[in-house]
Scaffold this motif. Structure first.
Motif, short mmCIF file in Angstrom:
data_model
loop_
_atom_site.label_atom_id
_atom_site.label_comp_id
_atom_site.label_asym_id
_atom_site.label_seq_id
_atom_site.Cartn_x
_atom_site.Cartn_y
_atom_site.Cartn_z
N GLN A 148 0.79 -1.24 0.00
CA GLN A 148 0.00 0.00 0.00
C GLN A 148 0.82 1.30 0.00
O GLN A 148 0.72 2.08 -0.95
N PRO A 149 1.64 1.59 1.03
CA PRO A 149 2.38 2.86 1.00
C PRO A 149 3.41 2.90 -0.13
O PRO A 149 3.70 3.97 -0.69
N ALA A 150 3.93 1.73 -0.49
CA ALA A 150 4.97 1.66 -1.53
C ALA A 150 4.39 1.99 -2.90
O ALA A 150 4.98 2.75 -3.68
N TYR A 151 3.21 1.44 -3.19
CA TYR A 151 2.56 1.71 -4.46
C TYR A 151 2.29 3.21 -4.58
O TYR A 151 2.54 3.82 -5.63
N ALA A 152 1.80 3.81 -3.49
CA ALA A 152 1.51 5.25 -3.51
C ALA A 152 2.78 6.05 -3.80
O ALA A 152 2.75 7.02 -4.58
N MET A 153 3.91 5.62 -3.22
CA MET A 153 5.15 6.37 -3.45
C MET A 153 5.65 6.22 -4.88
O MET A 153 6.26 7.14 -5.44
N GLY A 154 5.38 5.06 -5.50
CA GLY A 154 5.76 4.88 -6.91
C GLY A 154 5.07 5.90 -7.79
O GLY A 154 5.68 6.48 -8.70
N GLU A 155 3.80 6.15 -7.50
CA GLU A 155 3.06 7.16 -8.27
C GLU A 155 3.62 8.56 -8.01
O GLU A 155 3.80 9.34 -8.94
N ALA A 220 16.52 9.09 -8.47
CA ALA A 220 15.92 9.00 -7.12
C ALA A 220 16.26 7.65 -6.50
O ALA A 220 16.63 6.71 -7.20
N VAL A 221 16.13 7.59 -5.18
CA VAL A 221 16.30 6.33 -4.44
C VAL A 221 15.02 6.08 -3.66
O VAL A 221 14.46 7.00 -3.06
N TYR A 222 14.54 4.82 -3.70
CA TYR A 222 13.39 4.43 -2.88
C TYR A 222 13.85 3.40 -1.86
O TYR A 222 14.63 2.48 -2.20
N THR A 223 13.35 3.53 -0.63
CA THR A 223 13.81 2.61 0.40
C THR A 223 12.73 2.19 1.38
O THR A 223 11.78 2.95 1.63
N PHE A 224 12.87 0.98 1.90
CA PHE A 224 12.10 0.54 3.08
C PHE A 224 13.10 0.19 4.18
O PHE A 224 13.91 -0.73 4.01
N PHE A 225 13.12 0.97 5.23
CA PHE A 225 13.75 0.58 6.49
C PHE A 225 12.85 1.09 7.60
O PHE A 225 12.05 2.02 7.39
N ALA A 226 12.98 0.53 8.78
CA ALA A 226 12.14 0.93 9.92
C ALA A 226 12.93 0.78 11.20
O ALA A 226 13.97 0.12 11.23
N SER A 245 21.81 15.61 -3.31
CA SER A 245 22.03 15.36 -4.74
C SER A 245 21.09 14.31 -5.33
O SER A 245 20.71 14.39 -6.49
N ILE A 246 20.68 13.31 -4.54
CA ILE A 246 19.78 12.27 -5.06
C ILE A 246 18.59 12.15 -4.11
O ILE A 246 18.75 11.66 -2.98
N PRO A 247 17.39 12.59 -4.55
CA PRO A 247 16.22 12.57 -3.65
C PRO A 247 15.96 11.17 -3.10
O PRO A 247 15.97 10.19 -3.84
N LEU A 248 15.72 11.13 -1.79
CA LEU A 248 15.45 9.86 -1.10
C LEU A 248 13.97 9.79 -0.76
O LEU A 248 13.44 10.68 -0.09
N TYR A 249 13.30 8.75 -1.24
CA TYR A 249 11.88 8.53 -0.92
C TYR A 249 11.75 7.24 -0.13
O TYR A 249 12.56 6.32 -0.30
N GLY A 250 10.68 7.17 0.64
CA GLY A 250 10.49 5.93 1.40
C GLY A 250 9.06 5.69 1.77
O GLY A 250 8.24 6.61 1.80
N GLU A 264 18.81 16.37 11.92
CA GLU A 264 18.96 17.16 10.70
C GLU A 264 18.94 16.27 9.45
O GLU A 264 18.44 16.67 8.39
N ALA A 265 19.45 15.07 9.57
CA ALA A 265 19.57 14.18 8.40
C ALA A 265 18.23 13.87 7.76
O ALA A 265 18.15 13.53 6.57
N ALA A 266 17.13 13.98 8.55
CA ALA A 266 15.81 13.60 8.02
C ALA A 266 15.02 14.79 7.49
O ALA A 266 14.00 14.60 6.81
N GLN A 267 15.49 15.99 7.79
CA GLN A 267 14.67 17.17 7.46
C GLN A 267 14.36 17.22 5.96
O GLN A 267 15.24 17.05 5.12
N GLY A 268 13.07 17.44 5.65
CA GLY A 268 12.64 17.58 4.26
C GLY A 268 12.33 16.28 3.55
O GLY A 268 11.83 16.30 2.42
N LEU A 269 12.60 15.13 4.17
CA LEU A 269 12.34 13.86 3.48
C LEU A 269 10.83 13.66 3.25
O LEU A 269 10.01 14.01 4.09
N THR A 270 10.52 13.10 2.08
CA THR A 270 9.13 12.86 1.70
C THR A 270 8.84 11.37 1.76
O THR A 270 9.59 10.56 1.21
N THR A 271 7.75 11.03 2.44
CA THR A 271 7.36 9.61 2.54
C THR A 271 5.85 9.49 2.37
O THR A 271 5.13 10.48 2.41
N THR A 272 5.40 8.24 2.20
CA THR A 272 3.96 7.98 2.11
C THR A 272 3.58 6.97 3.19
O THR A 272 4.29 5.98 3.40
#
Ligand code: BEZ
Length: 387
Positions: A148-155, A220-226, A245-250, A264-272
């Motif tokens: 579910q969240p992964a499919y949404a992020m692909g779009e 872009a890079v897509y990732t699943f970690f928790a 330099s390379i947008p990180l999505y998750g 600070e490392a997480a600021q601005g990251l976009t996730t679904t």
């Protein structure tokens, strides 16, 4: 149990008439099988907190019965899962199974629940199979499927104009299914996943793979970690100089319950994800302040899923006045309910997975601030579910 056996020996006396009422008066045994150690320990605790918060709000009872907890630390270890769950079912005689976080452990639990016809509610693990080929009348999920969240992020990534992406995740069901969900939507919308990178679970040695990503320079890079792994990955990604330099999505687990440690490392990251900070609804605000009052911290998605697992159980038990033997009626009640979740109201699909909005979130400070709805009322495809 003890009372039921006692009464059985009194056959043919008038007291026998009281047996059903007394049996229901026994505490309901809830088996909480969750990780309390390892990389997912904080997730297990948040689920337990959320679950107990809802029970406490009901005066400590569901369907008129007190609740007794039997806890097991499953260590997010699939090799111990079958023994652990069978102990709960066969030795401890639990009435209900609540668990777990890790997809591999949850699949073993679902098989055992199916075999023994024990009511089970999954408060996190997204294993597609649980509401796919392993679906069962007595197995429900209060969380999400990995798809579910992964499919949404692909779009979202395709809509943002990215043409190619590298994926990086743990090599187990949750990581693989999350990548598959992302890839399905990204490629359907014109993108291409050019490389899939994996580390063994729960390994957090990312350096060699980050060097490979830097050299490949994808859009872009897509990732699943928790949990603890997500904290380390986000910090390492920024430290490697990749964040700008390379947008990180998750999938949103990347930044849920982790932001204080990621800083600070997480600021601005976009996730679904199916939950976000700042929803600002009466339901969510009430939940958040009750959770903060009870536990001295803000809730995260895991706490919401635990809370909603308890709500689903309450719906089922209320329909049968606490008589857990009426399994068909319990399942029918949950299937037809609308769960008044802090995330927004949801119903369950024919495979018993939430049909829910997937939010787009952006990290600001210590919050995953809602930035819109990526996909409304998204239902898992429930591939392979025959029920
Ligand atoms: C999983 O194994 O399904 C999972 C673990 C942590 C967060 C989300 C999913």
């Amino acid at each position: 149990m003890r009372i039921r056996h006692g009464l059985a020996t009194l056959a043919c006396t008038p007291l026998l008439l009281a047996a059903p009422a007394l049996a229901q008066g026994d505490a309901l045994k809830v088996g909480l099988m969750l990780p309390f150690t390892g990389t997912y320990a904080a997730l297990g605790t948040a689920i337990e907190n959320g679950f107990k918060l809802y029970i406490d709000e009901q005066g400590g009872k569901l369907g008129g019965r007190d609740i007794q907890y039997v806890k097991v630390d499953d260590e997010s270890d699939p090799s111990k899962a079958t023994d652990n769950v069978n102990r709960l079912i066969k030795r401890d005689n639990v009435d209900v199974l609540i668990g777990t976080v890790h997809s591999g452990v949850a699949m073993a639990m679902a098989r055992a629940a199916r075999q023994s016809n024990t009511l089970m509610i999954v408060p996190n693990a997204g294993a597609d199979a649980v509401t796919g080929p392993l679906c069962a009348p007595n197995v429900f999920r209060s969380s999400f499927s990995n798809w579910q969240p992964a499919y949404a992020m692909g779009e979202v990534a395709a809509r943002n104009g990215h043409k190619n992406a590298i994926t990086i995740t743990w090599k187990y069901a949750a990581g693989e299914e999350s990548v598959n969900g992302f890839k399905e939507a990204f490629e359907k919308n014109g993108g291409k996943v050019v490389r899939e990178l994996f580390v063994p679970f729960p390994n957090v040695e990312f350096q060699a793979l980050l060097t490979e990503i830097a050299a490949a320079r994808p859009d872009a890079v897509y990732t699943f970690f928790a949990g603890g792994g997500a904290v380390k990955f986000v910090r390492d990604y920024a430290a490697a100089g990749l964040k700008d330099s390379i947008p990180l999505y998750g999938a949103g687990f990347l930044t849920d319950g982790t932001l204080e440690a990621q800083g600070e490392a997480a600021q601005g990251l976009t996730t679904t994800l199916h939950y976000a900070d700042g929803l600002d609804t009466a339901r969510d605000n009430a939940f958040r302040s009750a959770y903060a009052k009870a536990f001295g911290m803000q809730p995260d998605v895991y706490a919401v899923q635990g809370y909603d697992a308890a709500q689903m159980l309450a719906v089922g038990l209320q329909a049968v006045a606490g008589d857990v033997t009426k399994k068909g009626e319990i399942a029918a009640a949950i299937r037809s309910a609308t769960i008044d979740s802090p995330r927004g109201a949801f119903t369950v699909s024919r495979a018993h997975n939430p049909v829910q909005d997937i939010y787009l979130r952006k990290v600001e400070g210590t919050g995953n601030k809602v930035a819109g709805v990526a996909i409304k009322a998204l239902a898992d495809p429930a591939r392979g579910c025959k029920m």
